[in-house]
Design a protein around this motif. Sequence first.
Motif: not given
Length: 614
Positions: A182-192, A510-520
Amino acid sequence: MLNLNGITVRLGGRTILDGASAALPPGSRVGLIGRNGAGKSTLVRVIAGMLEPDDGTADMPRGARLGYIAQEAPSGTATPFDTVLAADTERAALMLESETSEDPDRLGDVYERLIAIDAYTAPMRAAQILLGLGFDETMQQRPLDSFSGGWKMRVALAALLFSQPDLLLLDEPSNHLDLEAVMWLEDFLVGYKATIVVVSHERDFLNNVVDHILHLQNGKITLYPGGYDSFERQRAERMAQLAAAKANQDIQRAKLQDYVARNSARASTAKQAQSRQKMLAKMQPIAELANDPSLSFDFPDPSELRPPLITLDMASVGYSETPILKRLNMRLDPDDRVALLGRNGNGKTTLARLLAAQLAPMDGEMASSGKMKVGYFTQYQVEELDADDTPLEHMTRIMKGASPAAVRAQLGRFGFSGDKAIGKVGRMSGGEKARLALALITRDAPHMLILDEPTNHLDVDAREALVQALNAYTGAVVLVSHDRHMLEMTADRLVLVDNGTAREFDGTLDDYIAFVLAGDKQPEPKAKKPKGKPIDRDADKLRRKTIRDTEAEIATLTTDRNAIDRAMFDPKTAEPRFAKLAMSDLMKRRADVQAQIETLEAKWLEATEALETA
């Protein structure tokens, strides 16, 4: 980009959409929201051209491409990677033509178009989208039929995103995703870059992705600027105005009724009374804000137990003779609120079943209080409800020996009172079935609630009501959910299930989200900090900023490199800044850009590793 003009849809004698009209700005990201059963999916099907409205139109610019996921998931022996690549039908046709055409002029046109649509980077883009949705390299090459229905729907979503339509329609895309996807999808859609219409019940997803809210209520649609929180503020203001208007109307109505009652029989005032009676008849009643039973969640408080409720000591758990999780060390107390994090397939449900005593440890020790009662919720319980029975029959059967009043009281806690208790389950919505399942698992006031994706069938308001009920509940809660708002509002402990074990996550969501978005990449266990030495949050923020800035620079340079490649291949299509450069200059410029990219990639890797080991 999209104009909805007076759309009316009637199904089964009921009006679902009643003259719904709105104009969506070009390039907007619109969240379509409304209560369960309001008609959101119906409106999406009208926009997608899958349902002909009784009246009205959904108009798009001529030639605009629309993308929507069909109800049937892809299947067969093709791989997810091949399925996603094939979704770009123009690229697939051009690639085939480039291999078979013998016409030099036509081949020139084909190669020019392939460059224009960035066709040669397509395999990389397809792999990145699949990776973001949870498919590692091995999974991308497995046949589709080896995956469950939920994973097949992820492939369908990946194919849709890869095809890059001008209007992207998404109907609850997070239902088959874990939090990380879901977090990856959010990031993708924001840039769509094109227009998006997304049906979602997740508050954080809407706040992070959309710039407009399209609210569907009573067959009408209203467009609000901003995300979900902005919509809620605007709606609260309208509701307050509505309540004030109704109170004022009630006072006016009472005065008119009193005048008519006192003056109708008198000849001198009969005419005035008649006039006021007509005013009463013409007065349109302002709807009262009804108490909605679908927002009823009231968990019974358990009796007190001494801590701990459960302890795990080097426990292992799995299926047959194969352990899924090992070296489990955990303690749960009566006031704990725990969220289990980690990608689907890592073992979150396996751990939940161990805590619910549905699985026994294969090794190590598990101790639990002998008097402890556990309420365990899964989607399977919703699906296994008997469609021909009523909520009253379900509850009576499971509360053997209880008085009818006690059975009715438990149903009433979850909004099933009066006629609601005797309606057939088969006619209930998904949200109503979820509430019934929650009522059933809590009938004996459990000391611990284990909830595995409890929000899948709940709309935004019902989710908020569930959050409030969980916060009022005095027992322990273990939660598996991709709804970030629910996790943030209810959990005070995070447990990461990953690499065949489970461990406390040292940080916030938020820390966990940052870890996931920083390269999965999942964080490694952190070394214990010496007492008195605080965690350097400022340094972590600086590292994250470095990662974001570096990624942006790499993206810009990659665009430049692609433009140079086009100029080298076909000078006629070159951008003005490269059009007049000689081939030797273009080659030198490309080498410089490539060197900068490699330097930045090394910088990104260093910052990422520093963040993970901090």
